[in-house]
Write a protein that holds these residues in place. Structure first.
Motif, mmCIF file in Angstrom:
data_model
loop_
_atom_site.group_PDB
_atom_site.id
_atom_site.type_symbol
_atom_site.label_atom_id
_atom_site.label_comp_id
_atom_site.label_asym_id
_atom_site.label_seq_id
_atom_site.Cartn_x
_atom_site.Cartn_y
_atom_site.Cartn_z
ATOM 1 N N PRO A 169 1.178 -7.262 -7.110
ATOM 2 C CA PRO A 169 2.471 -6.743 -6.701
ATOM 3 C C PRO A 169 3.321 -6.309 -7.894
ATOM 4 O O PRO A 169 3.420 -7.045 -8.878
ATOM 5 C CB PRO A 169 3.131 -7.919 -5.983
ATOM 6 N N ARG A 170 3.897 -5.160 -7.839
ATOM 7 C CA ARG A 170 4.859 -4.590 -8.796
ATOM 8 C C ARG A 170 4.247 -4.288 -10.165
ATOM 9 O O ARG A 170 4.929 -3.796 -11.023
ATOM 10 C CB ARG A 170 6.090 -5.502 -8.977
ATOM 11 N N LYS A 171 2.984 -4.599 -10.390
ATOM 12 C CA LYS A 171 2.378 -4.299 -11.701
ATOM 13 C C LYS A 171 1.792 -2.887 -11.679
ATOM 14 O O LYS A 171 0.592 -2.695 -11.561
ATOM 15 C CB LYS A 171 1.276 -5.316 -12.005
ATOM 16 N N GLY A 207 0.784 -1.230 0.000
ATOM 17 C CA GLY A 207 0.000 0.000 0.000
ATOM 18 C C GLY A 207 0.818 1.284 0.000
ATOM 19 O O GLY A 207 0.310 2.340 0.365
ATOM 20 N N LYS A 208 2.068 1.239 -0.436
ATOM 21 C CA LYS A 208 2.934 2.430 -0.454
ATOM 22 C C LYS A 208 2.365 3.500 -1.396
ATOM 23 O O LYS A 208 2.259 4.666 -1.029
ATOM 24 C CB LYS A 208 4.361 2.073 -0.916
ATOM 25 N N SER A 209 2.007 3.089 -2.609
ATOM 26 C CA SER A 209 1.506 4.063 -3.579
ATOM 27 C C SER A 209 0.162 4.629 -3.125
ATOM 28 O O SER A 209 -0.091 5.833 -3.254
ATOM 29 C CB SER A 209 1.378 3.406 -4.956
ATOM 30 N N SER A 210 -0.691 3.774 -2.588
ATOM 31 C CA SER A 210 -1.981 4.243 -2.063
ATOM 32 C C SER A 210 -1.762 5.250 -0.938
ATOM 33 O O SER A 210 -2.475 6.259 -0.846
ATOM 34 C CB SER A 210 -2.798 3.059 -1.546
ATOM 35 N N PHE A 211 -0.795 5.000 -0.100
ATOM 36 C CA PHE A 211 -0.465 5.901 1.008
ATOM 37 C C PHE A 211 -0.026 7.269 0.474
ATOM 38 O O PHE A 211 -0.481 8.317 0.955
ATOM 39 C CB PHE A 211 0.641 5.273 1.868
HETATM 40 N N1 GTP Z 1 -7.698 -3.333 2.443
HETATM 41 C C1 GTP Z 1 -6.798 -2.409 2.116
HETATM 42 N N2 GTP Z 1 -6.263 -2.419 0.895
HETATM 43 C C2 GTP Z 1 -5.348 -1.480 0.606
HETATM 44 C C3 GTP Z 1 -4.942 -0.476 1.528
HETATM 45 N N3 GTP Z 1 -4.005 0.302 0.936
HETATM 46 C C4 GTP Z 1 -3.858 -0.176 -0.292
HETATM 47 N N4 GTP Z 1 -4.657 -1.234 -0.522
HETATM 48 C C5 GTP Z 1 -4.782 -2.035 -1.767
HETATM 49 O O1 GTP Z 1 -3.605 -2.837 -1.882
HETATM 50 C C6 GTP Z 1 -3.234 -2.966 -3.249
HETATM 51 C C7 GTP Z 1 -1.790 -2.560 -3.456
HETATM 52 O O2 GTP Z 1 -1.639 -1.181 -3.138
HETATM 53 P P1 GTP Z 1 -0.439 -0.317 -3.761
HETATM 54 O O3 GTP Z 1 -0.601 1.076 -3.188
HETATM 55 O O4 GTP Z 1 -0.405 -0.469 -5.253
HETATM 56 O O5 GTP Z 1 0.840 -1.049 -3.099
HETATM 57 P P2 GTP Z 1 2.407 -0.757 -3.296
HETATM 58 O O6 GTP Z 1 3.051 -0.970 -1.951
HETATM 59 O O7 GTP Z 1 2.611 0.584 -3.934
HETATM 60 O O8 GTP Z 1 2.802 -1.940 -4.270
HETATM 61 P P3 GTP Z 1 4.105 -2.059 -5.190
HETATM 62 O O9 GTP Z 1 4.272 -0.738 -5.907
HETATM 63 O O10 GTP Z 1 3.772 -3.195 -6.083
HETATM 64 O O11 GTP Z 1 5.234 -2.380 -4.266
HETATM 65 C C8 GTP Z 1 -4.227 -2.131 -4.056
HETATM 66 O O12 GTP Z 1 -5.215 -2.990 -4.576
HETATM 67 C C9 GTP Z 1 -4.810 -1.183 -3.017
HETATM 68 O O13 GTP Z 1 -6.110 -0.768 -3.373
HETATM 69 C C10 GTP Z 1 -5.548 -0.484 2.826
HETATM 70 O O14 GTP Z 1 -5.265 0.324 3.688
HETATM 71 N N5 GTP Z 1 -6.467 -1.482 3.060
#
Ligand code: GTP
Ligand code: MG
Length: 59
Positions: free
Chosen positions: A56-58, A35-39
């Motif tokens: 993951p990573r897509k 959830g790094k990008s979402s954060f």
């Molecule tokens: N349930 C839940 N899902 C979340 C939360 N934050 C993110 N997600 C979901 O988790 C998935 C991955 O989130 P990303 O933000 O793409 O994760 P990332 O860490 O950036 O992933 P990489 O870039 O692949 O390393 C997405 O489908 C989001 O919608 C959360 O707080 N709760």
């Protein structure tokens, strides 16, 4: 925190690509798909500046 005009600068993969400015830097670390990008998007109040994916990573 108020972010006024966020923009994507670069995905730097080597030292010489690093932006030359004096802005503060933030480190955000976490496993893939955690959830790094979402954060980032939540913190800057944008839906898609940092790309997110259910796999993951897509990005
Ligand atoms: N349930 C839940 N899902 C979340 C939360 N934050 C993110 N997600 C979901 O988790 C998935 C991955 O989130 P990303 O933000 O793409 O994760 P990332 O860490 O950036 O992933 P990489 O870039 O692949 O390393 C997405 O489908 C989001 O919608 C959360 O707080 N709760
Ligand atoms: Mg990501």
């Amino acid at each position: 925190m108020i972010v006024k005009n966020p923009k994507f600068e670069i995905s730097a993969v080597s030292l010489k690509q690093y932006p030359k400015n004096n802005l503060p830097e933030i480190v955000l670390v976490g496993k893939s798909n955690v959830g790094k990008s979402s954060f980032i998007n939540t913190m800057i109040n944008r839906k898609k500046l940092a790309r997110t994916s259910s796999e993951p990573r897509k990005n």
